[in-house]
Design a protein around this motif. Structure first.
Motif, PDB file in Angstrom:
ATOM      1  N   ASN A   1       0.852  -1.181   0.000  1.00  0.00           N
ATOM      2  CA  ASN A   1       0.000   0.000   0.000  1.00  0.00           C
ATOM      3  C   ASN A   1       0.887   1.229   0.000  1.00  0.00           C
ATOM      4  O   ASN A   1       1.884   1.274   0.706  1.00  0.00           O
ATOM      5  N   MET A   2       0.506   2.218  -0.798  1.00  0.00           N
ATOM      6  CA  MET A   2       1.234   3.492  -0.807  1.00  0.00           C
ATOM      7  C   MET A   2       0.206   4.593  -0.955  1.00  0.00           C
ATOM      8  O   MET A   2      -0.380   4.770  -2.023  1.00  0.00           O
ATOM      9  N   GLY A   3      -0.051   5.307   0.127  1.00  0.00           N
ATOM     10  CA  GLY A   3      -1.047   6.364   0.100  1.00  0.00           C
ATOM     11  C   GLY A   3      -0.544   7.629  -0.562  1.00  0.00           C
ATOM     12  O   GLY A   3      -1.199   8.215  -1.414  1.00  0.00           O
ATOM     13  N   SER A   4       0.628   8.053  -0.191  1.00  0.00           N
ATOM     14  CA  SER A   4       1.246   9.229  -0.797  1.00  0.00           C
ATOM     15  C   SER A   4       2.736   9.174  -0.492  1.00  0.00           C
ATOM     16  O   SER A   4       3.181   8.421   0.351  1.00  0.00           O
ATOM     17  N   GLY A   5       3.490   9.963  -1.199  1.00  0.00           N
ATOM     18  CA  GLY A   5       4.924   9.994  -0.955  1.00  0.00           C
ATOM     19  C   GLY A   5       5.708   9.821  -2.232  1.00  0.00           C
ATOM     20  O   GLY A   5       5.201   9.994  -3.328  1.00  0.00           O
ATOM     21  N   THR A   6       6.959   9.461  -2.091  1.00  0.00           N
ATOM     22  CA  THR A   6       7.851   9.321  -3.226  1.00  0.00           C
ATOM     23  C   THR A   6       8.415   7.923  -3.251  1.00  0.00           C
ATOM     24  O   THR A   6       8.976   7.452  -2.273  1.00  0.00           O
TER      25      THR A   6
END
Length: 72
Positions: free
Chosen positions: A12-17
């Motif tokens: 899971n990756m909600g936001s970011g780089t």
């Protein structure tokens, strides 16, 4: 310098780089603080957490935890 990586799993990756490859500078554009109890922030594909009664008491006296004004 290029690198060869092995298998990668992103659940899971909600936001970011997410950076693959070379990078000279990566700086955060957002900073948050989360306070959780026992086992609340575990991450992974399969999680089994067994916790008894717990309590999280927080006294945060910092005015600024991570300033990001200069990271542009």
């Amino acid at each position: 310098m290029p690198a060869i990586t092995g298998p990668i799993q992103i659940s899971n990756m909600g936001s970011g780089t997410l950076q693959f490859g070379d990078a000279a500078v990566i700086s955060p554009k957002q900073a948050t603080k989360t306070i959780n109890g026992s086992g609340a922030a575990n991450t992974g594909a399969i999680i089994a957490t067994v916790s008894a009664i717990n309590g999280t008491n927080v006294l945060d006296v910092n005015g600024v935890d991570q300033p990001i004004a200069g990271n542009n």
